[in-house]
Design a protein around this motif. Structure first.
Motif, PDB file in Angstrom:
ATOM      1  N   LEU A   1      58.866  31.727   1.034  1.00  0.00           N
ATOM      2  CA  LEU A   1      59.082  33.150   0.820  1.00  0.00           C
ATOM      3  C   LEU A   1      58.260  33.684  -0.339  1.00  0.00           C
ATOM      4  N   ASP A   2      57.830  34.928  -0.202  1.00  0.00           N
ATOM      5  CA  ASP A   2      57.278  35.658  -1.339  1.00  0.00           C
ATOM      6  C   ASP A   2      58.089  36.942  -1.426  1.00  0.00           C
ATOM      7  N   ILE A   3      58.942  37.013  -2.425  1.00  0.00           N
ATOM      8  CA  ILE A   3      59.827  38.167  -2.537  1.00  0.00           C
ATOM      9  C   ILE A   3      59.291  39.102  -3.602  1.00  0.00           C
ATOM     10  N   GLY A   4      58.626  40.155  -3.154  1.00  0.00           N
ATOM     11  CA  GLY A   4      57.996  41.081  -4.080  1.00  0.00           C
ATOM     12  C   GLY A   4      58.887  42.257  -4.418  1.00  0.00           C
ATOM     13  N   GLY A   5      58.329  43.166  -5.211  1.00  0.00           N
ATOM     14  CA  GLY A   5      59.064  44.354  -5.615  1.00  0.00           C
ATOM     15  C   GLY A   5      59.346  45.270  -4.439  1.00  0.00           C
TER      16      GLY A   5
ATOM     17  N   VAL B   1      41.891  40.995  -5.844  1.00  0.00           N
ATOM     18  CA  VAL B   1      42.678  42.140  -6.269  1.00  0.00           C
ATOM     19  C   VAL B   1      43.860  42.267  -5.325  1.00  0.00           C
ATOM     20  N   ASN B   2      45.036  41.942  -5.822  1.00  0.00           N
ATOM     21  CA  ASN B   2      46.213  42.000  -4.960  1.00  0.00           C
ATOM     22  C   ASN B   2      46.985  43.281  -5.230  1.00  0.00           C
ATOM     23  N   ILE B   3      46.950  44.179  -4.258  1.00  0.00           N
ATOM     24  CA  ILE B   3      47.617  45.470  -4.433  1.00  0.00           C
ATOM     25  C   ILE B   3      48.978  45.434  -3.764  1.00  0.00           C
TER      26      ILE B   3
ATOM     27  N   ASP C   1      54.734  29.633  -9.139  1.00  0.00           N
ATOM     28  CA  ASP C   1      54.083  30.716  -9.851  1.00  0.00           C
ATOM     29  C   ASP C   1      53.377  31.667  -8.882  1.00  0.00           C
ATOM     30  N   GLU C   2      53.621  32.965  -9.096  1.00  0.00           N
ATOM     31  CA  GLU C   2      53.112  33.981  -8.170  1.00  0.00           C
ATOM     32  C   GLU C   2      51.581  33.999  -8.105  1.00  0.00           C
ATOM     33  N   MET C   3      50.941  33.929  -9.270  1.00  0.00           N
ATOM     34  CA  MET C   3      49.483  34.021  -9.272  1.00  0.00           C
ATOM     35  C   MET C   3      48.842  32.802  -8.603  1.00  0.00           C
TER      36      MET C   3
ATOM     37  N   ILE D   1      59.463  41.598   1.297  1.00  0.00           N
ATOM     38  CA  ILE D   1      59.655  40.145   1.359  1.00  0.00           C
ATOM     39  C   ILE D   1      58.716  39.615   2.430  1.00  0.00           C
ATOM     40  N   LYS D   2      57.898  38.659   2.065  1.00  0.00           N
ATOM     41  CA  LYS D   2      57.015  38.029   3.049  1.00  0.00           C
ATOM     42  C   LYS D   2      57.562  36.649   3.343  1.00  0.00           C
ATOM     43  N   LEU D   3      57.755  36.372   4.637  1.00  0.00           N
ATOM     44  CA  LEU D   3      58.359  35.108   5.031  1.00  0.00           C
ATOM     45  C   LEU D   3      57.389  34.376   5.947  1.00  0.00           C
TER      46      LEU D   3
HETATM   47 MN   LIG Z   1      53.764  40.405  -4.566  1.00  0.00          MN
END
Ligand SMILES: [Mn+2]
Ligand SMILES: Nc1ncnc2c1ncn2[C@@H]1O[C@H](COP(=O)(O)OP(=O)(O)OP(=O)(O)O)[C@@H](O)[C@H]1O
Ligand SMILES: CC(C)(CO)[C@@H](O)C(=O)NCCC(=O)O
Length: 867
Positions: A51-55, A211-213, A167-169, A58-60
């Protein structure tokens, strides 16, 4: 944490594991306080979910196993013995599976939890029979993004999942590196509405700026795998556009806001240079009158009330302001570190043409043309992919481009880019979904070819050229397919130059070409559906599935007509393959099965006469007659409209005879004499036979029985080993590798040469008393073998073939490609390291005119010796 004991049971917490509890048993005394539990089916310690749970979103990503298709039949075992390809291949824990990409709004996290629950992803993708007791398991999964911290308790409570935070980055970087190296059509440029895929050399990827927008923006300098630095960022990002846009327009959804922008005219809100300079350019410093001098600067006018500003214009101004701002900061950072390449990711982009045009324009503008923006098809999934890859044991990072196949399932034309709805569990739900989506009506209608859309505009400082209705925002959403991992696929080792290889002969980026092929496929659809339904007994269920198939495939066609590059670079091979995949998706596994059987039987019946006729000829005439026979028999092609019409007018043997009688040299491409010289030599000089020939066969019936088998027989007779290469899965009336041994066995009843060669190749083991897998050693013949090509399409892409074909190719010095799909639509221009013969009858007028400046039913005999 109540159950910490569990994670230590599986080793370190950085190596999360999922348990397969099926057939679990308590070992030893049940009365013991802590009896040990045996898990006999727990073979892989891998996880299925990341999972990537952003602001904002959510990307699964989840993994599902293929149903095991490798039946490991006798033919395959025999081939393995003969060709001796490595049996101790590196074993990939995720061998034969699929990666799915799904997203949810973070504010609706319950939908995400329900999705995981209903797909049983919280304990290993539905393999376990246990349900609620799993909540006690403390299964550990990888997660990244701020939400991995924020929502950890929720996941634990609701699903018993422990989020192992990455870590997100580093996830963003790992995801981007993987995509850029392993997915063929991942990166592209987007300028003035034109999308162009960029092939990145994996050895020349670094350094680049990522560049991640997302809600906010991160800018990362990437120097290698795991080597990166976050050099900048900005708080003016995707969240700003959506949040501020909502405040200003009262829009209810992000998509609605984006759609509004398409009808906007920002001259009503932005202050342009021309507004300041009385309609003139400020040429001295390179600013045209239409350049935005000040975003929203016109909204200060006292002559207008606040309600006079249209939401459409506001949305467009805002979209430009934010896109330009991010691009400008990105460019300055690229300049700061001397980075030439800039890749943009994150779901702010959302595959939206105008947004990409705006970013591209801005990068071009500020760099004076020195830098170019590139985008990624999996834009928003970088972090999730990186998290998935951080599992140590998947072996995912070892996968190479040729081991990945991206497929676009039925829902892709509708759901592309959209937030996910409830999961479709079975075929019935799929069909219902299809029926609901396209409303009522049972008749099968071909999609209406649509005119190609214009662009949303220039993306520059100009006003969008063709505004509004043309490009719906969901039509511009980029689709992300399902990634099939097939570690057994290999590059065909006899390709002369992998880098130069392009399988497709026809360029579908030519709109006329595209329209033509779409029309052909649409027109063939009703007939195909009828065949498919009949192949399943014509039941009501089959009819319902047939209808759903037609709708699904039409939807793909319509979608691709709107946006040809929606699924990556479009080639004819892809389109034809998609039709077969779509059939399989609705459980039509072999639509032409009865036609194939009928034609095989009819052809076998006349084979003895043909062989007798051939044997009465002298060597030279025989070779010519054999090649003529292959070309003539290639007329049986259920993929060609003209031929299907023909079949209504005569029996298969009549048509074959007619076709053979019409053969007249010179053919449209005629290298027969050169080929003949290589085989027979000139004068007294007898050249050595080829060591091994790979014959890529095409159709069932006359094509294989009366065309290719007699040719194979001739080669065998001359001492050349022959490998028949056929499809792994059915496509049209093509013969498959599974079907060939029976056909060869039937033919061998009428021919000693074929019988001995087939025995020697171990093809007749069933029919003989010799022990399995040990072909007769005393056989005097060179072997005849069968391998599968790894495809389920009428075309072949030599970048991705089966490992058994790759193994067979190692000793081959002649390949013969037969039929339109394999020798014309694809590979007509392919170069090989060994001698290559391409044989086909052209059964399509337009193709004939375009490619060989000839006519329908012209023949091609193209021979290219190895140089
Ligand atoms: Mn994100
Ligand atoms: N359906 C949608 N709902 C909300 N935002 C969307 C939607 N589709 C696209 N977006 C845009 O995508 C942005 C989120 O992108 P992304 O998922 O990459 O970031 P995130 O991970 O949520 O944020 P961050 O990384 O800053 O925590 C939103 O701010 C919005 O601009
Ligand atoms: C905080 C993160 C990293 C969360 O993904 C992202 O939203 C971001 O990079 N924001 C920009 C913060 C800044 O650098 O100004």
């Amino acid at each position: 944490m109540a159950h910490t004991g569990n994670s230590s049971m599986h080793g370190s917490s950085s190596r999360p594991q999922l348990l397969d509890l099926s057939k679990a048993e308590i070992q030893g005394n049940v009365e013991e306080k802590y009896p040990s539990i045996l898990l006999p089916n727990q073979s892989h310690d891998i996880s299925y979910l990341a999972l990537d749970i952003g602001g904002s979103l959510i990307k699964l990503m989840y993994f599902s196993r293929h149903q095991d298709q490798s039946t490991n039949d006798k033919r395959m075992r025999n081939v393995k013995n003969r060709l001796g390809f490595p049996s101790n291949r590196r074993s990939y824990p995720i061998l034969g599976g699929r990666l799915h990409f799904v997203k949810f709004e973070t504010t609706k996290i319950n939908e995400c939890l329900d999705f995981i629950y209903s797909k049983r992803l919280h304990f290993g993708g539905g393999e376990s029979r246990y349900s609620d007791s799993s909540t006690e398991l403390n299964v550990v999964i990888k997660a990244t993004g701020g939400g991995a911290h924020k929502f950890a308790d929720l996941f634990k409570e609701r699903l018993g999942l422990i989020l192992d935070k990455e870590d997100e980055m580093s996830c963003l970087v790992a995801g981007a590196n993987f995509l850029l190296k392993a997915i063929r059509h991942e990166a592209f440029t987007h300028m003035e509405g034109q999308k162009e895929f960029v092939q990145i050399d994996p050895n020349d990827l670094f350094p680049y700026l990522l560049v991640n927008i997302g809600s906010g923006v991160s800018m990362i300098k990437v120097d290698g795998d795991g080597k990166f630095e976050r050099i900048s960022g900005t708080n003016v990002g995707g969240g700003t556009y959506w949040g501020l846009g909502r405040l200003l327009t009262k829009c209810e959804s992000f998509d609605e806001l984006l759609e509004l922008s398409q009808k906007g005219d920002n001259r009503n809100t932005d202050m342009l240079v021309g507004d300041i300079y009385g309609g003139m350019d400020y040429a001295k410093i390179g600013l045209s009158a239409s350049t935005i001098a000040s975003s929203f600067g016109k909204a200060t006018s006292e002559k207008k009330g606040l309600e006079d500003y249209r939401p459409e214009d506001i949305s467009l101004s805002l979209l430009r302001m934010i896109s330009y701002n991010i691009a400008q900061i990105a460019y300055l950072n690229a300049l700061r570190f001397g980075l030439k390449r800039i890749f943009f990711g994150g779901f702010f982009i959302r595959g939206h043409a105008y947004t990409m045009d705006a970013i591209s324009f801005a990068i071009h503008f500020w760099s004076n043309g020195a830098a170019q923006a590139m985008f990624l098809r999996h834009e928003g999934f970088l972090g999730a992919l990186g998290a998935f890859m951080s599992y140590e044991k998947h072996g995912l990072d070892d996968l190479m481009v040729h081991q990945l196949v991206e497929r676009f399932p039925m829902g892709a034309p509708y759901t592309g880019g959209n937030i996910h709805g409830p999961p479709l569990r079975d075929l019935n739900e799929k069909i219902s979904w299809m029926e609901k989506f396209l409303q009522k009506g049972t008749e099968i209608t071909a999609p209406v070819p649509m005119t190609r859309p214009g662009t949303t505009g220039l993306g520059g400082f100009e006003v969008p050229l063709s505004k509004g209705s043309i490009l719906r925002s969901d039509a511009s959403a980029l689709n992300v397919g399902v990634l099939h991992l097939v570690p057994t696929l290999e590059v065909f080792p006899l390709l002369a130059d992998l880098k130069m290889y392009e399988p497709n002969t026809i360029d579908l980026s030519d709109p006329n070409e595209l329209e033509y092929w779409f029309k052909i496929l649409s027109e063939n659809l009703p007939d195909l559906v009828a065949k498919a339904v009949a192949s399943e007994g014509g039941t009501d269920d089959a009819k319902r599935r047939g209808d759903a198939f037609a709708r699904a495939f039409s939807a793909h066609l319509t979608r691709l007509m709107e946006e040809p590059a929606a699924y990556g670079k479009l080639g004819l091979a892809r389109l034809l393959e998609m039709r077969e995949e779509c059939l399989r998706e609705f459980h039509f596994f072999d639509a032409y099965i009865s036609i194939k059987q009928r034609e095989n039987e009819a052809s076998i019946a006349v084979l003895p006469d043909l062989l007798m006729e051939l044997d009465s000829l002298d060597e030279e005439t025989r070779l010519l007659t054999l090649i003529e026979g292959v070309l003539a028999a290639n007329i049986f092609d259920w993929g060609s409209r003209a031929c299907v019409d023909l079949y209504l007018k005569g029996t298969i043997i009549e048509i074959y005879r007619m076709s053979r009688n019409k053969m007249q040299r010179p053919w449209r491409v005629d290298d027969f004499d050169v080929f003949k010289e290589r085989i027979l030599g000139t004068g007294d000089k007898k050249p050595p036979p080829h060591r091994r020939a790979l014959l890529f066969v095409d159709n069932s019936g006359a094509d294989i029985v009366l065309g290719m088998l007699p040719l194979a027989r001739e080669l065998l007779r001359r001492g050349t080993e022959v490998v028949l290469v056929a499809n792994s899965l059915p496509a049209l009336n093509d013969v498959t590798a599974m079907e060939l041994p029976d056909i060869v066995a039937e033919a061998a009843k009428h021919c000693d040469i074929l019988r001995r060669a087939a025995e020697s190749g171990g093809l007749l083991v069933d029919a003989m008393s010799t022990t399995l897998d040990s072909p007769r050693e005393n056989s005097s013949s060179v072997p005849l073998m069968v391998v599968e090509n790894g495809c389920g399409s009428p075309c072949i892409d030599f970048r991705q073939v089966s490992s058994e074909l790759a193994a067979a190719a190692k000793d081959a010095d002649l390949i013969i490609l037969e039929g339109m799909g394999r020798a014309l639509h694809t590979n007509l221009n392919a170069q090989f390291k060994c001698d290559a013969l391409k044989l086909a009858m052209v059964k399509n007028q337009r193709f004939a005119e375009k490619l060989i400046k000839g006519n329908i039913y012209d023949c091609i005999c193209k021979y290219e010796p190895a140089n």
